[in-house]
Write a protein that holds these residues in place. Structure first.
Motif, short mmCIF file in Angstrom:
data_model
loop_
_atom_site.label_atom_id
_atom_site.label_comp_id
_atom_site.label_asym_id
_atom_site.label_seq_id
_atom_site.Cartn_x
_atom_site.Cartn_y
_atom_site.Cartn_z
N ILE A 175 0.86 -1.18 0.00
CA ILE A 175 0.00 0.00 0.00
C ILE A 175 0.89 1.22 0.00
N GLU A 176 0.55 2.17 -0.87
CA GLU A 176 1.18 3.49 -0.82
C GLU A 176 0.10 4.50 -0.47
N LEU A 177 0.36 5.33 0.53
CA LEU A 177 -0.56 6.38 0.92
C LEU A 177 -0.19 7.67 0.20
N HIS A 178 -1.19 8.37 -0.27
CA HIS A 178 -0.95 9.57 -1.08
C HIS A 178 -0.96 10.81 -0.18
N GLY A 179 0.21 11.42 -0.01
CA GLY A 179 0.31 12.67 0.73
C GLY A 179 0.91 13.77 -0.12
N ALA A 180 0.68 13.68 -1.43
CA ALA A 180 1.34 14.58 -2.39
C ALA A 180 0.33 15.22 -3.33
N HIS A 181 0.84 16.02 -4.25
CA HIS A 181 0.13 16.54 -5.42
C HIS A 181 -1.12 17.34 -5.08
N GLY A 182 -1.13 17.91 -3.87
CA GLY A 182 -2.23 18.79 -3.50
C GLY A 182 -3.47 18.09 -3.03
N TYR A 183 -3.41 16.78 -2.81
CA TYR A 183 -4.57 16.05 -2.32
C TYR A 183 -4.63 16.10 -0.79
N LEU A 184 -5.58 15.43 -0.18
CA LEU A 184 -5.94 15.71 1.21
C LEU A 184 -4.76 15.66 2.18
N GLY A 185 -3.94 14.60 2.13
CA GLY A 185 -2.81 14.53 3.04
C GLY A 185 -1.89 15.72 2.89
N HIS A 186 -1.61 16.10 1.65
CA HIS A 186 -0.76 17.26 1.36
C HIS A 186 -1.43 18.54 1.84
N GLN A 187 -2.75 18.63 1.71
CA GLN A 187 -3.47 19.82 2.15
C GLN A 187 -3.32 20.04 3.65
N PHE A 188 -3.28 18.96 4.43
CA PHE A 188 -3.03 19.10 5.86
C PHE A 188 -1.59 19.55 6.13
N LEU A 189 -0.64 19.07 5.33
CA LEU A 189 0.76 19.38 5.57
C LEU A 189 1.11 20.83 5.27
N SER A 190 0.53 21.39 4.23
CA SER A 190 0.96 22.70 3.75
C SER A 190 0.24 23.84 4.47
N PRO A 191 1.00 24.84 4.91
CA PRO A 191 0.36 26.02 5.53
C PRO A 191 -0.44 26.85 4.55
N ILE A 192 -0.28 26.61 3.25
CA ILE A 192 -1.08 27.33 2.27
C ILE A 192 -2.54 26.89 2.32
N SER A 193 -2.77 25.61 2.50
CA SER A 193 -4.12 25.05 2.47
C SER A 193 -4.66 24.72 3.85
N ASN A 194 -3.80 24.73 4.86
CA ASN A 194 -4.21 24.38 6.23
C ASN A 194 -4.10 25.61 7.11
N LYS A 195 -5.25 26.19 7.43
CA LYS A 195 -5.30 27.36 8.31
C LYS A 195 -6.00 27.03 9.63
N ARG A 196 -6.01 25.78 10.00
CA ARG A 196 -6.69 25.35 11.22
C ARG A 196 -6.01 25.93 12.46
N THR A 197 -6.80 26.06 13.52
CA THR A 197 -6.26 26.55 14.79
C THR A 197 -6.32 25.50 15.89
N ASP A 198 -6.71 24.27 15.51
CA ASP A 198 -6.74 23.19 16.50
C ASP A 198 -5.46 22.37 16.38
N GLU A 199 -5.47 21.15 16.92
CA GLU A 199 -4.25 20.33 16.93
C GLU A 199 -3.88 19.76 15.56
N TYR A 200 -4.66 20.05 14.52
CA TYR A 200 -4.34 19.62 13.16
C TYR A 200 -3.81 20.76 12.30
N GLY A 201 -3.55 21.91 12.90
CA GLY A 201 -3.06 23.04 12.13
C GLY A 201 -2.09 23.89 12.92
#
Length: 371
Positions: A175-201
């Protein structure tokens, strides 16, 4: 010197006969997430061509996680049965080990398939509200995503685990998990797409949390002897975005948790990206991750030359080579690379009639010396 590209590599209980990997390639041809005859032909063909590992396309863990209505999924019994048919065909006739990339598109959905323009779908029966870390659309004119609640995150992590169980029942090796190319995993990683103020941002530790939880949930249900990889974008190619240095930190955290390899790509998060395309342009990122963490890395992106691929491995810049468009251009790329590099690659039984050793007149390197 013996070819490194055609030397084996062992990941947990799986030994690949060589280091050529057919990269996940979206086909945009599924029916309600289910594979069909196209996938039987596409993946069956790739499985004959002697790559050590053939990956399925990005396969999404819930319906709204698809990029388009025609994308692959692993969230229903029908999806599972359809992909098992493809898997079993590849096992019966092919020689490659087989893997599935599990993913969720997040805010980069829903769209029409690329051949139909790749435009966002905002209304009609094929529209849905995407989910993402924050309510920030991918671009002007795209759907505003629902900002995931903590319950949404918990549910989504569980969907990755449920999909992994289905993949295991089918019989896949990796299994390969996708955390790249602007998809959900990547969206959590990048401060451009993740503006959360809880423990996930916010902090890097918090932005990595979803990807780590996604991995740990899958690792808990995936057999211990079977490897798991993670595809990442090492940089957003946008100022203020995710960086190669943060990628190294993530790799260290994932390695501590038993991740078997990191597939190092880049980009895809923002239309503002500026990518300096050139042959092997992403290799330095795989090299950085490998040298600074010791984790196995795959390199991908405009790698097509046989000697180019060999040199990357000979120089210790990566451990495996992913080819996508090169494999579409030449599904027997690995055979031809092996012949060029003086190495051997596996041939499926029904293809042995074309083996160069049976046609030495056409392959001077195979000809026996006179006398």
């Amino acid at each position: 010197m013996a070819s490194v590209l055609f030397s084996p590599i062992t990941l947990r209980g799986l030994t690949l006969p060589n280091r050529v990997v057919v990269s996940p390639m979206c086909q945009y041809n599924s029916n309600n997430g289910s594979a069909n005859d196209w996938h039987l032909m596409h993946l069956g063909n790739m499985s004959l061509g002697a790559a050590g590992l053939v990956m399925t396309e990005m396969t999404d863990v819930n319906p709204q996680g698809r990029i388009s209505p025609k994308c692959a999924g692993m969230y229903s019994d029908e999806n599972e049965a359809a992909l098992k048919r493809v898997h079993d065909f590849c096992r019966q006739y092919g020689v490659a080990k087989l893997g599935v990339q599990l993913a969720h598109a997040g805010r980069k959905a829903p769209t029409t398939p690329p051949a139909a323009g790749g435009k966002p779908i905002l209304e009609g029966p094929d529209a849905w509200t995407p989910e993402a870390p924050s309510a920030i659309p991918y671009d002007t004119g795209w759907a505003v995503p629902h900002a995931m609640t903590k319950d949404d995150i918990k549910r989504c992590v569980g969907e990755f685990a449920a999909a992994a169980k289905r993949v295991d029942r089918i019989g896949y090796d990796v299994i390969e998990l996708h955390g790249a190319h602007g998809y959900l995993g990547h969206q959590f990683l990048s401060p451009i797409s993740n503006k959360r103020t809880d423990e996930y941002g916010g902090s890097l530790e918090n932005r990595m949390r979803f990807v780590i939880e996604m991995y740990e949930a899958v690792r808990a249900v995936w057999p211990e002897a079977k490897p798991i990889g993670l595809r990442v974008s090492a940089t957003d190619w946008v100022e203020g975005g995710w960086t190669p240095e943060e990628t190294v930190v993530l790799a260290k955290e994932m390695k501590k948790r038993g991740l078997d390899y990191m597939d190092v790509s880049s980009g895809g998060l923002s239309p503002a990206q500026k990518i300096p395309l050139s042959a092997g342009y992403q290799v330095p990122f795989a090299e950085k991750v490998k040298k600074e963490t010791g984790i196995n890395t795959m390199s991908v992106g405009l790698i097509a030359g046989y000697q180019q691929a060999e040199d990357i491995l000979q120089q210790g810049r990566a451990d495996l080579i992913c080819i996508g468009r090169a494999a579409m251009w030449d599904p027997r790329w690995a055979w031809h690379a092996a012949e060029e590099l003086g190495a051997e690659a596996p041939y499926a039984p029904k293809t042995m009639a074309c083996h160069p050793k049976l046609r030495p007149q056409l392959f001077p390197k195979r000809a026996q010396p006179a006398g």
